[in-house]
Motif scaffolding. Structure first.
Motif, PDB file in Angstrom:
ATOM      1  N   THR A  11       1.075  -1.719   0.276  1.00  0.00           N
ATOM      2  CA  THR A  11       0.192   0.229   0.163  1.00  0.00           C
ATOM      3  C   THR A  11       0.718   1.340   0.298  1.00  0.00           C
ATOM      4  O   THR A  11       0.705   2.477  -1.296  1.00  0.00           O
ATOM      5  N   GLU A  12       1.885   1.069   0.796  1.00  0.00           N
ATOM      6  CA  GLU A  12       2.586   2.161   0.934  1.00  0.00           C
ATOM      7  C   GLU A  12       3.659   2.586  -0.862  1.00  0.00           C
ATOM      8  O   GLU A  12       3.798   4.053  -0.882  1.00  0.00           O
ATOM      9  N   GLU A  13       3.924   1.727  -1.516  1.00  0.00           N
ATOM     10  CA  GLU A  13       3.962   1.741  -2.887  1.00  0.00           C
ATOM     11  C   GLU A  13       3.631   2.839  -2.862  1.00  0.00           C
ATOM     12  O   GLU A  13       3.965   3.290  -4.365  1.00  0.00           O
ATOM     13  N   VAL A  14       2.152   1.880  -3.816  1.00  0.00           N
ATOM     14  CA  VAL A  14       0.865   1.982  -4.425  1.00  0.00           C
ATOM     15  C   VAL A  14       0.804   3.948  -3.933  1.00  0.00           C
ATOM     16  O   VAL A  14       0.535   4.557  -4.807  1.00  0.00           O
ATOM     17  N   ALA A  15       0.391   4.190  -2.764  1.00  0.00           N
ATOM     18  CA  ALA A  15       0.450   5.312  -2.306  1.00  0.00           C
ATOM     19  C   ALA A  15       1.257   6.751  -2.893  1.00  0.00           C
ATOM     20  O   ALA A  15       1.007   7.461  -3.381  1.00  0.00           O
ATOM     21  N   GLU A  16       2.158   6.314  -4.054  1.00  0.00           N
ATOM     22  CA  GLU A  16       3.617   7.190  -4.872  1.00  0.00           C
ATOM     23  C   GLU A  16       3.004   7.185  -5.729  1.00  0.00           C
ATOM     24  O   GLU A  16       3.719   7.859  -6.894  1.00  0.00           O
ATOM     25  N   GLY A  17       1.889   6.192  -6.474  1.00  0.00           N
ATOM     26  CA  GLY A  17       1.656   6.427  -7.910  1.00  0.00           C
ATOM     27  C   GLY A  17       1.522   4.962  -8.529  1.00  0.00           C
ATOM     28  O   GLY A  17       1.921   4.599  -8.083  1.00  0.00           O
ATOM     29  N   LYS A  18       0.332   5.429  -8.705  1.00  0.00           N
ATOM     30  CA  LYS A  18      -0.101   3.729  -9.796  1.00  0.00           C
ATOM     31  C   LYS A  18      -0.554   4.354 -11.062  1.00  0.00           C
ATOM     32  O   LYS A  18      -1.525   5.303 -11.296  1.00  0.00           O
ATOM     33  N   ILE A  19      -0.845   3.190 -12.440  1.00  0.00           N
ATOM     34  CA  ILE A  19      -1.371   3.194 -13.261  1.00  0.00           C
ATOM     35  C   ILE A  19      -2.814   3.320 -13.077  1.00  0.00           C
ATOM     36  O   ILE A  19      -3.519   2.899 -12.041  1.00  0.00           O
ATOM     37  N   PRO A  20      -4.037   4.834 -13.782  1.00  0.00           N
ATOM     38  CA  PRO A  20      -4.214   5.233 -13.791  1.00  0.00           C
ATOM     39  C   PRO A  20      -5.654   3.504 -13.399  1.00  0.00           C
ATOM     40  O   PRO A  20      -6.065   3.320 -13.896  1.00  0.00           O
ATOM     41  N   GLY A  21      -6.969   3.888 -12.507  1.00  0.00           N
ATOM     42  CA  GLY A  21      -8.137   2.477 -12.208  1.00  0.00           C
ATOM     43  C   GLY A  21      -7.180   1.039 -11.806  1.00  0.00           C
ATOM     44  O   GLY A  21      -8.322   0.259 -11.163  1.00  0.00           O
ATOM     45  N   ALA A  22      -5.813   1.283 -11.570  1.00  0.00           N
ATOM     46  CA  ALA A  22      -5.108   0.119 -10.909  1.00  0.00           C
ATOM     47  C   ALA A  22      -5.492  -0.277  -9.691  1.00  0.00           C
ATOM     48  O   ALA A  22      -6.135   0.789  -8.931  1.00  0.00           O
ATOM     49  N   VAL A  23      -6.301  -1.834  -9.330  1.00  0.00           N
ATOM     50  CA  VAL A  23      -6.552  -2.256  -8.126  1.00  0.00           C
ATOM     51  C   VAL A  23      -5.211  -2.756  -7.411  1.00  0.00           C
ATOM     52  O   VAL A  23      -4.599  -3.103  -7.991  1.00  0.00           O
ATOM     53  N   ASN A  24      -5.476  -2.095  -6.236  1.00  0.00           N
ATOM     54  CA  ASN A  24      -4.582  -2.732  -5.252  1.00  0.00           C
ATOM     55  C   ASN A  24      -4.185  -3.674  -4.129  1.00  0.00           C
ATOM     56  O   ASN A  24      -5.336  -3.371  -3.597  1.00  0.00           O
ATOM     57  N   ILE A  25      -3.732  -5.049  -4.981  1.00  0.00           N
ATOM     58  CA  ILE A  25      -3.860  -6.317  -4.271  1.00  0.00           C
ATOM     59  C   ILE A  25      -2.379  -6.784  -3.366  1.00  0.00           C
ATOM     60  O   ILE A  25      -2.025  -7.240  -4.119  1.00  0.00           O
ATOM     61  N   PRO A  26      -1.777  -5.163  -2.427  1.00  0.00           N
ATOM     62  CA  PRO A  26      -0.790  -6.803  -2.288  1.00  0.00           C
ATOM     63  C   PRO A  26      -0.408  -7.637  -2.475  1.00  0.00           C
ATOM     64  O   PRO A  26      -1.686  -8.681  -2.393  1.00  0.00           O
ATOM     65  N   LEU A  27       0.899  -8.463  -2.898  1.00  0.00           N
ATOM     66  CA  LEU A  27       1.118 -10.044  -3.083  1.00  0.00           C
ATOM     67  C   LEU A  27       1.015 -11.283  -2.281  1.00  0.00           C
ATOM     68  O   LEU A  27       0.312 -12.048  -2.363  1.00  0.00           O
ATOM     69  N   LEU A  61       9.116   0.675 -12.265  1.00  0.00           N
ATOM     70  CA  LEU A  61      10.234   1.292 -12.647  1.00  0.00           C
ATOM     71  C   LEU A  61      10.164   1.568 -14.349  1.00  0.00           C
ATOM     72  O   LEU A  61      11.359   2.530 -14.547  1.00  0.00           O
ATOM     73  N   ALA A  62       9.711   0.483 -15.123  1.00  0.00           N
ATOM     74  CA  ALA A  62       9.516   0.865 -16.643  1.00  0.00           C
ATOM     75  C   ALA A  62       8.654   1.334 -17.143  1.00  0.00           C
ATOM     76  O   ALA A  62       8.623   2.124 -18.327  1.00  0.00           O
ATOM     77  N   TRP A  63       7.550   1.942 -15.926  1.00  0.00           N
ATOM     78  CA  TRP A  63       6.533   2.858 -16.306  1.00  0.00           C
ATOM     79  C   TRP A  63       6.622   4.212 -16.510  1.00  0.00           C
ATOM     80  O   TRP A  63       7.269   4.882 -16.443  1.00  0.00           O
ATOM     81  N   GLU A  64       5.959   4.313 -17.951  1.00  0.00           N
ATOM     82  CA  GLU A  64       6.279   6.215 -18.586  1.00  0.00           C
ATOM     83  C   GLU A  64       5.062   7.199 -19.094  1.00  0.00           C
ATOM     84  O   GLU A  64       5.468   8.003 -18.662  1.00  0.00           O
ATOM     85  N   GLY A  65       4.202   6.371 -18.567  1.00  0.00           N
ATOM     86  CA  GLY A  65       3.046   7.166 -18.875  1.00  0.00           C
ATOM     87  C   GLY A  65       2.054   7.780 -17.431  1.00  0.00           C
ATOM     88  O   GLY A  65       2.367   7.899 -16.331  1.00  0.00           O
ATOM     89  N   LYS A  66       0.814   7.897 -17.563  1.00  0.00           N
ATOM     90  CA  LYS A  66       0.274   8.536 -16.296  1.00  0.00           C
ATOM     91  C   LYS A  66      -0.274   7.910 -14.589  1.00  0.00           C
ATOM     92  O   LYS A  66      -0.176   6.259 -14.685  1.00  0.00           O
ATOM     93  N   MET A  67       0.031   9.064 -13.810  1.00  0.00           N
ATOM     94  CA  MET A  67       0.232   7.684 -12.925  1.00  0.00           C
ATOM     95  C   MET A  67      -0.718   9.260 -12.293  1.00  0.00           C
ATOM     96  O   MET A  67      -1.267   9.854 -12.375  1.00  0.00           O
ATOM     97  N   GLU A  68      -1.908   8.155 -11.123  1.00  0.00           N
ATOM     98  CA  GLU A  68      -2.468   8.034 -10.600  1.00  0.00           C
ATOM     99  C   GLU A  68      -2.219   8.623  -8.830  1.00  0.00           C
ATOM    100  O   GLU A  68      -1.606   7.591  -8.205  1.00  0.00           O
TER     101      GLU A  68
END
Length: 98
Positions: A27-43, A91-98
């Protein structure tokens, strides 16, 4: 296991396709930015949340570098889900983030 490049995920999103993206980072990693619309389910929660996933849909799995999402993809694939691992992760994502 099927794989997809980050730039291909970005292109599909830019083309207006609806992708089912699961971000398996903590969760704390996702808080720094994620792909728009992605759902967070930690491993660590994938095993307990898998029943909420629709087996008829394909899911794109994402993490920081592609390792954790690869493990999640192997697990879910073994459980009968349709999954694709995004290689290189955020690390390789260059697109928009939310």
């Amino acid at each position: 296991m099927k794989e997809i490049l980050p730039k291909d995920v970005e292109q599909k999103l830019n083309d207006g396709l609806v992708l089912n993206i699961i971000d398996v980072r903590e969760t704390e990693e996702v808080a720094e930015g994620k792909i728009p619309g992605a759902v967070n389910i930690p491993l660590g929660l994938i095993e307990f949340c898998k029943q909420d996933l629709d087996r008829s849909k394909e899911y794109v799995l994402v993490c920081r570098s592609g390792g954790r999402s690869g493990r999640a993809a192997e697990y879910l694939e073994g459980q009968g889900y349709r999954v694709v691992n995004m290689t290189g992760g955020m690390l390789a994502w260059e697109g928009k983030m939310e």
